[in-house]
Motif scaffolding. Structure first.
Motif, PDB file in Angstrom:
ATOM      1  N   GLU A 364       0.865  -1.185   0.000  1.00  0.00           N
ATOM      2  CA  GLU A 364       0.000   0.000   0.000  1.00  0.00           C
ATOM      3  C   GLU A 364       0.900   1.233   0.000  1.00  0.00           C
ATOM      4  O   GLU A 364       1.302   1.720   1.048  1.00  0.00           O
ATOM      5  CB  GLU A 364      -0.925  -0.034   1.218  1.00  0.00           C
ATOM      6  CG  GLU A 364      -2.039   0.990   1.102  1.00  0.00           C
ATOM      7  CD  GLU A 364      -2.885   1.034   2.349  1.00  0.00           C
ATOM      8  OE1 GLU A 364      -3.227  -0.020   2.903  1.00  0.00           O
ATOM      9  OE2 GLU A 364      -3.191   2.161   2.788  1.00  0.00           O
ATOM     10  N   LEU A 365       1.209   1.710  -1.187  1.00  0.00           N
ATOM     11  CA  LEU A 365       2.152   2.815  -1.347  1.00  0.00           C
ATOM     12  C   LEU A 365       1.398   4.129  -1.503  1.00  0.00           C
ATOM     13  O   LEU A 365       0.221   4.148  -1.846  1.00  0.00           O
ATOM     14  CB  LEU A 365       3.055   2.530  -2.548  1.00  0.00           C
ATOM     15  CG  LEU A 365       3.819   1.194  -2.423  1.00  0.00           C
ATOM     16  CD1 LEU A 365       4.534   0.852  -3.721  1.00  0.00           C
ATOM     17  CD2 LEU A 365       4.787   1.218  -1.255  1.00  0.00           C
ATOM     18  N   ALA A 366       2.099   5.230  -1.215  1.00  0.00           N
ATOM     19  CA  ALA A 366       1.444   6.540  -1.173  1.00  0.00           C
ATOM     20  C   ALA A 366       1.078   6.998  -2.575  1.00  0.00           C
ATOM     21  O   ALA A 366       1.942   7.098  -3.443  1.00  0.00           O
ATOM     22  CB  ALA A 366       2.373   7.562  -0.520  1.00  0.00           C
ATOM     23  N   TYR A 367      -0.192   7.291  -2.779  1.00  0.00           N
ATOM     24  CA  TYR A 367      -0.636   7.756  -4.092  1.00  0.00           C
ATOM     25  C   TYR A 367      -1.281   9.122  -4.038  1.00  0.00           C
ATOM     26  O   TYR A 367      -2.252   9.358  -3.328  1.00  0.00           O
ATOM     27  CB  TYR A 367      -1.626   6.779  -4.726  1.00  0.00           C
ATOM     28  CG  TYR A 367      -2.348   7.387  -5.901  1.00  0.00           C
ATOM     29  CD1 TYR A 367      -1.613   7.890  -6.967  1.00  0.00           C
ATOM     30  CD2 TYR A 367      -3.724   7.502  -5.927  1.00  0.00           C
ATOM     31  CE1 TYR A 367      -2.249   8.504  -8.033  1.00  0.00           C
ATOM     32  CE2 TYR A 367      -4.376   8.104  -6.999  1.00  0.00           C
ATOM     33  CZ  TYR A 367      -3.620   8.610  -8.041  1.00  0.00           C
ATOM     34  OH  TYR A 367      -4.255   9.216  -9.084  1.00  0.00           O
ATOM     35  N   ALA A 368      -0.695  10.028  -4.796  1.00  0.00           N
ATOM     36  CA  ALA A 368      -1.340  11.243  -5.260  1.00  0.00           C
ATOM     37  C   ALA A 368      -0.717  11.460  -6.637  1.00  0.00           C
ATOM     38  O   ALA A 368       0.414  11.007  -6.873  1.00  0.00           O
ATOM     39  CB  ALA A 368      -1.080  12.421  -4.321  1.00  0.00           C
TER      40      ALA A 368
ATOM     41  N   LEU B 229     -10.926  -2.889   8.032  1.00  0.00           N
ATOM     42  CA  LEU B 229     -10.465  -2.994   9.413  1.00  0.00           C
ATOM     43  C   LEU B 229      -9.213  -2.158   9.616  1.00  0.00           C
ATOM     44  O   LEU B 229      -8.282  -2.202   8.816  1.00  0.00           O
ATOM     45  CB  LEU B 229     -10.162  -4.451   9.776  1.00  0.00           C
ATOM     46  CG  LEU B 229     -11.382  -5.363   9.929  1.00  0.00           C
ATOM     47  CD1 LEU B 229     -10.956  -6.724  10.443  1.00  0.00           C
ATOM     48  CD2 LEU B 229     -12.412  -4.735  10.882  1.00  0.00           C
ATOM     49  N   ASN B 230      -9.186  -1.390  10.678  1.00  0.00           N
ATOM     50  CA  ASN B 230      -7.967  -0.709  11.084  1.00  0.00           C
ATOM     51  C   ASN B 230      -7.025  -1.759  11.669  1.00  0.00           C
ATOM     52  O   ASN B 230      -7.371  -2.462  12.616  1.00  0.00           O
ATOM     53  CB  ASN B 230      -8.297   0.354  12.134  1.00  0.00           C
ATOM     54  CG  ASN B 230      -7.053   1.084  12.620  1.00  0.00           C
ATOM     55  OD1 ASN B 230      -6.059   0.484  13.006  1.00  0.00           O
ATOM     56  ND2 ASN B 230      -7.120   2.398  12.599  1.00  0.00           N
ATOM     57  N   PRO B 231      -5.814  -1.906  11.086  1.00  0.00           N
ATOM     58  CA  PRO B 231      -4.950  -3.011  11.506  1.00  0.00           C
ATOM     59  C   PRO B 231      -4.467  -2.888  12.949  1.00  0.00           C
ATOM     60  O   PRO B 231      -4.091  -3.880  13.558  1.00  0.00           O
ATOM     61  CB  PRO B 231      -3.775  -2.941  10.519  1.00  0.00           C
ATOM     62  CG  PRO B 231      -3.802  -1.567   9.945  1.00  0.00           C
ATOM     63  CD  PRO B 231      -5.226  -1.111  10.005  1.00  0.00           C
ATOM     64  N   PRO B 240     -11.200   6.101   2.366  1.00  0.00           N
ATOM     65  CA  PRO B 240     -11.443   6.281   0.931  1.00  0.00           C
ATOM     66  C   PRO B 240     -10.162   6.623   0.174  1.00  0.00           C
ATOM     67  O   PRO B 240      -9.845   7.785  -0.021  1.00  0.00           O
ATOM     68  CB  PRO B 240     -12.449   7.437   0.898  1.00  0.00           C
ATOM     69  CG  PRO B 240     -12.209   8.212   2.156  1.00  0.00           C
ATOM     70  CD  PRO B 240     -11.625   7.255   3.163  1.00  0.00           C
ATOM     71  N   LEU B 241      -9.424   5.603  -0.253  1.00  0.00           N
ATOM     72  CA  LEU B 241      -8.167   5.796  -0.983  1.00  0.00           C
ATOM     73  C   LEU B 241      -8.172   4.945  -2.252  1.00  0.00           C
ATOM     74  O   LEU B 241      -8.723   3.841  -2.279  1.00  0.00           O
ATOM     75  CB  LEU B 241      -6.973   5.401  -0.116  1.00  0.00           C
ATOM     76  CG  LEU B 241      -6.634   6.320   1.060  1.00  0.00           C
ATOM     77  CD1 LEU B 241      -5.606   5.670   1.972  1.00  0.00           C
ATOM     78  CD2 LEU B 241      -6.122   7.666   0.564  1.00  0.00           C
ATOM     79  N   THR B 266      -6.391  -1.955   5.787  1.00  0.00           N
ATOM     80  CA  THR B 266      -5.910  -0.781   5.073  1.00  0.00           C
ATOM     81  C   THR B 266      -4.961  -0.032   5.996  1.00  0.00           C
ATOM     82  O   THR B 266      -5.340   0.370   7.086  1.00  0.00           O
ATOM     83  CB  THR B 266      -7.085   0.125   4.668  1.00  0.00           C
ATOM     84  OG1 THR B 266      -7.959  -0.600   3.796  1.00  0.00           O
ATOM     85  CG2 THR B 266      -6.590   1.359   3.933  1.00  0.00           C
ATOM     86  N   GLN B 267      -3.699   0.123   5.535  1.00  0.00           N
ATOM     87  CA  GLN B 267      -2.718   0.854   6.334  1.00  0.00           C
ATOM     88  C   GLN B 267      -3.022   2.344   6.350  1.00  0.00           C
ATOM     89  O   GLN B 267      -2.586   3.055   7.240  1.00  0.00           O
ATOM     90  CB  GLN B 267      -1.319   0.699   5.717  1.00  0.00           C
ATOM     91  CG  GLN B 267      -0.552  -0.509   6.182  1.00  0.00           C
ATOM     92  CD  GLN B 267       0.748  -0.704   5.411  1.00  0.00           C
ATOM     93  OE1 GLN B 267       0.975  -1.757   4.832  1.00  0.00           O
ATOM     94  NE2 GLN B 267       1.602   0.294   5.406  1.00  0.00           N
TER      95      GLN B 267
END
Lengths: 512, 512
Positions: A364-368, B229-231, B240-241, B266-267
């Motif tokens: 899960e890498l940073a996306y913008a 789920l918050n890990p 929302p990503l 989701t991290q």
């Protein structure tokens, strides 16, 4: 540059003696013999523990004329001052011998100073830590920036010529320049250790255990002078890099004070900026895997550094090497314009963590838009690698082109316009859009070797044909990788225009 | 923008019906009721498996006047076209309500279009996914770029005023602008799912299992409409990503076709470009760890984005959160100018791999002066974290300043010039260089709370004093973090001059 003997004394209570040269080590006596150069005398100093960090020196092969005063090497600031003095005298031409990290960085810097540069490299590629096809975009970019490359050529002798140097190459070519930079590699400074009876390894470096202890229990060594283990082959290697040297120093210090920590291996993570491009890698390259007969699989992808509609991006060329069974990552190479260093570091971290191609899918890498894509290039490489190992895709490779032509049908699924501009020898054109209706024209009994520009359309074509019962394969990395492998000028080395959409940026420049 | 119904039909054999609105789902009948908007009629469509991907819609709170035509939200391209139409009419002033990702990006873009922007945020920080002290440099930078911030303020009502909008804030302030952008968050589009009897979670999102299956065995859901789920806390959350939404889509598709794969958590890896700065994070922030009563430790470091002598770098502010026992990484936040996205992605990968602060010490990341340092900022954070857990350093924190002042001696080990320019209330000055001789002036029986600019000199001071028998602590992140925590203007938000050496760049701008 960063500290003085006085500042180290004040801050850390360390006594630093510059201008003192250790002439001999007597490990069993816990003594070193030291020459005080300024005072012109020698004395004996004792130690409880000794740490050797002598580094490595540039190789100066014993070639005729190599002692010409304008044939310089680069190790330290004094060397650079000498080079700068020559350059500041407004010279016109320079020759760099050696196409590794130091050689290409020197070439870049000399060009930036307005000097005409020729680079001579014994191998037929620059940047030997990369596989040849991954070094190719860097090579074309250097050439586009005006550097004249002499690959597969060695310097054989040097001759004075009116204050300039004449260089005679193994190819018969003669070059003339105001300055020659010799950057053909480094050799560990292990003479002192060897004379002291410490064990020296097969590569000429000091042998240390995982606590950085030499063959003597009171003597440690760290840095470019020691041999490390290649994590893939398990064989001793010399990897002169700053990061590993720093880590080794910490581990030696920890061990002296009874603290935990071990140096296990050097991945060889490295990077170079070369004009507007960046290239580098981590872990094993394909050459090393072949040489050690390690079974592996590989994939190539060419996604853009960040969202293609956001300015300032260009395709990244990414090669991933991994275990055919578990999918564990063996190595990665990345070449491109923006975001290359980031992908190398993510992959270096993944390799250190023992991750697989399956794990890369889920990162899960940073996306913008200015930084990446919702599916990052590293994710994309993971998708293709996982598809390969799960059998969801069958790949063929550019180096198998002759075999493919002989045994199957090579099908270009790009548009007729793209096919017209460049296509693989022996290929026929069946655009993806037409494949669902035109597949009956393909011989069912022969394998179908599909390709497109980068591998996406041929993947869709593969799925269509496979479900129709064909024995299909898709070319990993598409035309882009094909041209990099075969050395055709896929692109002319131009800096990628920052606003060119991805599809255009990677297409249409094949000149073979 | 990227595909048309026709291209998806041709390439993927997918029938796409735009302008068709699903009015109801009947899961047990495996049917949906569809409205064909253009034809003005409804019909029933059947399915074997149904995938819901309705996304989330911007929240529009029922405030007086909120339906003013110049109060706009942003979800899709049509929304952006409406905003752009207003902006293209050469307006002068805009108000952005909400300081999250969309709000700050809108503010940035409006400023770039030459519009005077005020931003209203209910919390007393912008960028709520970051902890307040990490959001502070972004806040100052926005202010330096001319955005007027109203923190701790809510919009209460809107009023027409000669074609402009008057906005009344909870603080009593009245603002006037040509355009108001409402960016106060999104709400999952779960009404259709709810009406169909599918299970809805405590946060209002569709409940799915790890295969993205809803409470009905033939209906999947993915994207912003589902709860994840918050890990860390194990509690349902809405994140929302784009990256997670993509992964969820793949996992739903895999499950439909009997392939392996599961969505675990989701991290929350996220990033924002804000003028010349970048900020973001991955994993849990300190607010979440506190709220869930999870024991944690934290460190702050401020190394430069790459080698300080190579142009174009500035300090990176990095905060690391980890387990007090194992050192396992919980979360990280990174804010700065160059190389921020890279460090977030390396840390996101490390978190996914279950790495610890000890592992970060050994990461072999790519080093050349344009890209990093031989000891990368991520390594540095690992060193400090490992030192902390091993007891090689004792830290104190900026929020403990009152306690430190009351119970011990606060010692500034920087130079007298730095002390003169700014120092912590109650501190005395004992420069590091003098500490080995002047330590007798310190009361041995009271704890010594050391600090310097970023934490390096006070670490050395800590080692000296500890070995002399003092009960010493060093301030994590030094003056830089202190000023970020206490909201004093450590820096004025100026873009960091690219060639300013590191030490100067992080010093000398405290105005408290």
């Amino acid at each position: 540059m960063l500290q003085t003997p006085e500042s180290l004394q004040r801050n850390l209570n360390i006594e630093v003696r510059t201008g003192h040269n250790v002439l001999a080590i007597r490990p069993d006596d816990r003594q070193v013999e030291v020459q005080d150069i300024a005072a012109g005398k020698t004395y004996t100093e004792s130690f409880d523990k000794l740490v050797l960090a002598p580094g490595a020196r540039p190789i100066r092969p014993p070639l005729p004329g190599i002692d010409h005063p304008r044939v310089l090497t680069l190790r330290d600031i004094d060397d650079m001052d000498r080079i700068k003095e020559v350059v500041d005298a407004k010279i016109e031409r320079a020759i760099v011998i050696g196409g590794g990290y130091i050689g290409v960085e020197m070439a870049e810097n000399l060009v930036e100073r307005g000097i005409a540069v020729e680079l001579v490299e014994l191998q037929d590629q620059i940047m030997a830590p990369l596989d040849p096809e991954m070094a190719r975009p860097l090579q074309y970019h250097m050439e586009w920036k005006g550097v004249i490359l002499h690959l597969g050529a060695g310097a054989q002798s040097f001759e004075e010529s009116d204050g300039k140097v004449r260089v005679f190459l193994s190819t018969g070519t003669e070059l003339l320049a105001d300055l020659v930079i010799l950057a053909v590699g480094v050799r560990p400074e292990s003479d002192l250790a060897k004379a002291a009876g410490l064990r020296i390894g097969p590569r000429g470096g000091i042998v240390v255990n995982r606590h950085m202890l030499t063959s003597h229990p009171d003597v440690y060594a760290a840095g470019d002078a020691v041999e490390v283990l290649n994590p893939i082959t398990g064989l001793p290697a010399l990897v002169p890099l700053a990061g590993p040297a720093n880590r080794q120093g910490r581990i030696a210090a920890n061990h002296i004070f009874g603290k935990p920590g071990a140096y296990l291996a050097t991945q060889g993570t490295a990077i170079v900026k070369l004009f507007d491009m960046t290239g580098g890698g981590t872990g094993a390259n394909e050459k090393a895997l072949r040489a050690s007969s390690t079974p592996y699989r590989k994939v190539y992808v060419h996604p853009s550094g960040h969202a293609a509609y956001y300015p300032g991006t260009a395709p990244i060329h990414l090669k991933l090497l991994f275990s055919p069974d578990s999918g564990e990552l063996f190595g990665a190479q990345v070449v491109g314009f923006d975001g290359v260093d980031k992908r190398i570091d993510v992959l270096a971290t993944a390799i250190q963590a023992g991750m697989t191609v399956f794990d890369l899918q889920d990162l899960e890498l940073a996306y913008a838009p200015p930084f990446g894509s919702a599916k990052d290039p590293v994710n994309m490489a993971g998708f293709v690698g996982a598809n390969l190992l799960q059998g969801d895709i069958h790949l063929w490779y550019a180096e198998d082109h002759q075999m493919a032509m002989a045994s199957g049908t090579i099908v270009d699924v790009r548009t007729p316009e793209e096919f017209e501009e460049f296509h693989l020898p022996g290929a026929i054109n069946l655009p993806l859009d037409t494949l669902r209706t035109r597949h009956p024209s393909l011989a069912q009994e022969r394998p179908v070797y599909l390709y497109c520009q980068v591998g996406f359309r041929s993947y869709l074509a593969f799925r269509i044909l496979t479900q129709l019962g064909f024995d299909a394969y898709t070319l990993s990395g598409g035309v882009v990788t094909y041209c990099q492998v075969h050395g055709s000028e896929m692109c002319d080395g131009r800096p990628m225009a920052p606003v060119v959409p991805y599809a255009e940026a990677v297409s249409g420049r094949c000149r073979k």
